[in-house]
Structures are given as structure tokens and as C-alpha cells.
Enzyme design. Structure first.
Site, PDB file in Angstrom:
ATOM      1  CE1 TYR A 169      -3.349   2.715   1.021  1.00  0.00           C
ATOM      2  CE2 TYR A 169      -1.905   3.517   2.258  1.00  0.00           C
ATOM      3  CZ  TYR A 169      -3.132   3.791   1.783  1.00  0.00           C
ATOM      4  OH  TYR A 169      -3.650   4.816   1.920  1.00  0.00           O
ATOM      5  CD  GLU A 224      -6.079   5.100  -0.771  1.00  0.00           C
ATOM      6  OE1 GLU A 224      -7.166   4.988  -1.392  1.00  0.00           O
ATOM      7  OE2 GLU A 224      -5.894   4.772   0.466  1.00  0.00           O
TER       8      GLU A 224
END
Ligand code: GDP
Ligand code: MN
Length: 396
Positions: free
Chosen positions: A118, A206
Site C-alpha cells: 500500500y 493512493e
């Protein structure tokens, strides 16, 4: 302003960030052509078909599927385009899918297992610095990771004067447990990602997941990109990427009229000047037993034209059962606002919901007389509590 995944990936790629390659398609036939082209360019045999909507969690909702043949591509693209995709981030009605990204399959088997990480880039408002947030736990909900295993989330703050420094990029790669080619790939990935964020004046990147392929390539498989609206004037090319189909139509219309409007679920429409007063007014409505139907800041100049525009916007929402106008006359005098309300009301013809007007500030007394003597079905109030009581009275 948010970008679609395919647009975000193109932006990243233009700054040298490695991405899972793909081609956007508007229908099943275009998807097949896209898949053929990708096979030519990348040698991939399999493809992933990904719904392009402004919402995450598409995989969970059936909006991301693997196609192992051109027949699969056609069938899956045909299923996904036109569907109302429901994900944990959409409403229960879901979001209509108008296009798909046909992407190369990058989870192919090899020397090692593909691994998902991530990574996001965002502003730390506490100290005004950008930071890179990253985790070994990619592919899943980062909120869950934050709750259950917060020690697996790392942050790296960047000094705006220097930008990202080589040791910081190496630290990220090290903390993710990488070595060899993957380590080098990650340092380049992070550095170019951060540069893309700054140069595009973004407010959020993101990338979930960032993938380490089985042959140690590091690439963005997903991309959520939010651009800073206040900097869009510097990025005409990016501003053109806006997809109005993804946005609330009433909010778009309000934006064109210069009104700050956010659609909410309640039954009391509100028209307020100033964001702080708008928040207080929403509290007031709740206290009176109602639910705000919207947030609406008409801004500093509450003249007849703006008041009328605001009325029209509020009344587009069929759930509205009452309207509360709460305006502080500082720069603009209350009597002028009152006249604006009266003129707008007359212009609109029929307004079938009760209206409560609270005007406070310069010439509030004259304003109240104007409203009371207008002969219109408008209730006036000068105090907060009085306004709340009147809202409660018309709702019950
Ligand atoms: P999101 O669900 O909206 O966050 O969409 P993502 O782009 O993150 O994709 C969801 C999931 O699809 C990923 O976490 C992967 O597990 C899977 N996926 C994405 N690309 C590929 C691919 O090339 N091959 C395979 N087999 N799975 C993929
Ligand atoms: Mn994702």
C-alpha cells in the site's frame, strides 16, 4: 477533483512511474481491440477488465475481473459496462459503469509470489508537510490495517525545501523488506511518485496495490488521484479530464453558479452565508428534530440573483420539507438580503414548502419588517432558538 484509474495511471506514467499497462474501452468490441493491442505491446495472454468509476473497492463489488481469452474479454466487458456497480464506497444504488480499463495481467507466476503493498502520498495537516504513507499490507482496506495492525503502516515526511531525498526512498524500500532489483525498482517508484504528486498539485495519491511482480518489477496496479481544485488553473490539461457523469448533477449545477453546495440525506434545506454558520445551522436543524438536506454556502454576496439560484438548487431535492435561510448581514445588509428573498420568492412563483428566514446583523430589524409585511408565506426569526423552534413547528 478526482480522476479515473486510467487517467491517474497515465498521469503517473508521464512522470516515469511504472504502471500496469492498459487501454480504456467504451464497449465490448473496443475492449477486445484493446486486449489485442496489449498482447502485441506487452506479450500478455491474460487481461483484467476493470470498471472505471469514482469509487474504490471495485474488486469486492465484481467490477474487476480476470479474462483468460478474447472471448472472456468480450463477455466480461459486456457485463461490466452498463452495470450499476455497488461497492463498500458507493450508495446502495451503486454507480453506473460507462467504461472499462482493459489491463495486462501482472499477477503471472514466476520465481517468487507477487506481493501487494500500500502507498499513498498526502498532506499532513498537523505540520504542513507532505508525507508518504506505506505498508506491507497492500490490496486490502487500509482502514482495517490501521485498526488491527497499525505497526505495519509507516510514514515518511518530506521536507518541502529538499523534496524526497535518496535515503528516504531507500528507507521505504527497506521497510517493505525488499532487496535486489525490487529494492532499486521501489526507490525509483517512490521518487517518481512523489515528484508526480508535487508537480501535478495533487491532494491525494493512493496506490493500492503497488505490486512486486514475480520477476521483481515494481508497479502501480491501482491509482486513486485527487487533484487540488484550487490549483487546476495551472493544469488546463488535467482540468479537461473531469468526468461530470461521476459527480452529483445538482452539485455540478450549483458549482457553475458559484454556490458551495453539498447534497445530504435530510429533509430541511438550508441556505446560509459562510461555512461556519452553515455548520452551526446544520446543528440547529438537528437539534430541532430535522435532518439537513444539504450544506449550502451562498458566499459573501447574498443578492436576489444568488438567493434565487440557491432556492432553485435546494428545491431540486424532492426530500426537502422546509427551508431555513440563516444569513448574517455583515458586508451585505440584512434588508438587501430580505428584499432578495422576497424578489426571488415572487420570481419563483410557487414554493410549496414552508420557509423560515433568520436574518441577523446590520439592519436586521428592517429586514424582519420587510419579510413580515411581504404577504408571503415566509416565517421570520431573529434568534437562533426562535428559528429552531419554527423549524420544529413546521416539521411536526
Ligand atoms: P479496487 O478493488 O477498486 O481497489 O481495484 P484494484 O485496482 O485495486 O483491483 C482489485 C484487485 O484486483 C487487486 O487487489 C488484485 O487482487 C486484482 N487484480 C488487479 N490487477 C490484476 C491482474 O493483473 N491480475 C490478477 N490476477 N488480479 C488483478
Ligand atoms: Mn485498489
Amino acid at each position: 477533483m478526482n480522476l479515473h484509474e486510467y487517467q491517474g495511471k497515465e498521469l503517473l506514467s508521464s512522470f516515469g512511474v511504472r504502471i500496469q499497462r492498459g487501454i480504456v474501452a467504451q464497449n465490448a468490441d473496443e475492449a477486445v481491440e484493446a486486449a489485442k493491442k496489449l498482447t502485441e505491446d506487452t506479450g500478455t495472454g491474460w487481461h483484467v477488465i476493470k470498471a472505471q468509476v469514482h469509487a474504490g473497492g471495485r474488486g469486492k463489488g465484481g467490477g474487476v475481473k480476470l479474462a483468460k481469452s478474447l472471448d472472456d474479454v468480450k463477455t466480461i466487458a459486456g457485463q461490466i459496462i452498463g452495470m450499476d456497480l455497488v461497492t463498500p464506497q458507493t450508495s446502495a444504488e451503486g454507480k453506473r459503469v460507462h467504461q472499462v480499463l482493459v489491463a495486462e495481467d501482472v499477477y503471472y507466476p514466476g520465481d517468487s509470489e507477487p506481493e501487494e503493498y500500500y502507498m499513498s502520498v498526502l498532506l499532513n495537516r498537523a505540520n504542513g508537510r507532505n508525507m508518504i504513507m506505506y505498508s506491507t499490507e497492500g490490496g486490502m482496506d487500509i482502514e482495517t490495517v490501521a485498526e488491527e495492525t497499525p505497526h505495519l503502516i509507516f510514514t515518511e515526511e518530506i521536507d518541502p525545501a529538499t523534496g524526497i531525498l535518496p535515503f528516504q526512498a531507500r528507507k521505504v524500500a527497506f521497510n517493505l523488506g525488499l532487496s535486489g532489483a525490487a529494492f532499486k525498482g521501489m526507490t525509483k517508484f517512490v521518487t517518481s511518485l512523489y515528484t508526480a504528486y508535487v508537480k501535478s498539485d495533487s491532494s491525494l495519491f493512493e496506490i493500492n496495490p503497488v505490486l512486486k511482480t514475480s520477476d521483481d518489477k515494481i508497479m502501480a496496479v491501482d491509482a486513486k488521484v485527487s487533484l487540488d481544485d484550487n490549483a487546476l488553473f495551472r493544469h488546463k490539461d488535467l482540468a479537461e479530464l473531469r468526468d461530470l457523469r461521476e459527480e452529483n448533477p445538482i452539485e455540478v449545477e450549483a458549482g457553475e453558479m458559484g454556490l458551495n453546495y453539498v447534497d445530504l440525506d435530510g429533509n430541511v434545506g438550508c441556505m446560509v452565508n459562510g461555512a461556519g454558520l452553515a455548520m452551526a445551522t446544520m446543528d440547529l436543524i438537528k437539534q430541532a428534530g430535522g435532518e439537513p438536506a444539504n450544506f449550502l454556502d451562498v458566499g459573501g454576496t447574498a443578492d436576489a440573483a444568488r438567493v434565487e439560484a440557491a432556492f432553485k438548487i435546494i428545491l431540486k431535492d424532492p426530500a426537502v420539507k422546509a427551508i431555513l435561510i440563516n444569513i448574517f448581514g455583515g458586508i451585505v445588509r440584512c434588508d438587501r438580503v430580505a428584499q432578495g428573498v422576497i424578489d426571488a420568492y415572487k420570481n419563483m412563483g410557487t414554493i410549496n414548502v414552508p420557509i423560515i428566514v433568520r436574518l441577523q446583523g446590520t439592519n436586521a430589524d428592517i429586514a424582519k419588517k420587510l419579510i413580515d409585511n411581504s404577504g408571503l408565506d415566509v416565517l421570520s426569526a431573529t434568534e437562533f432558538q426562535e428559528a429552531a423552534d419554527k423549524v420544529q413547528a413546521v416539521l411536526s
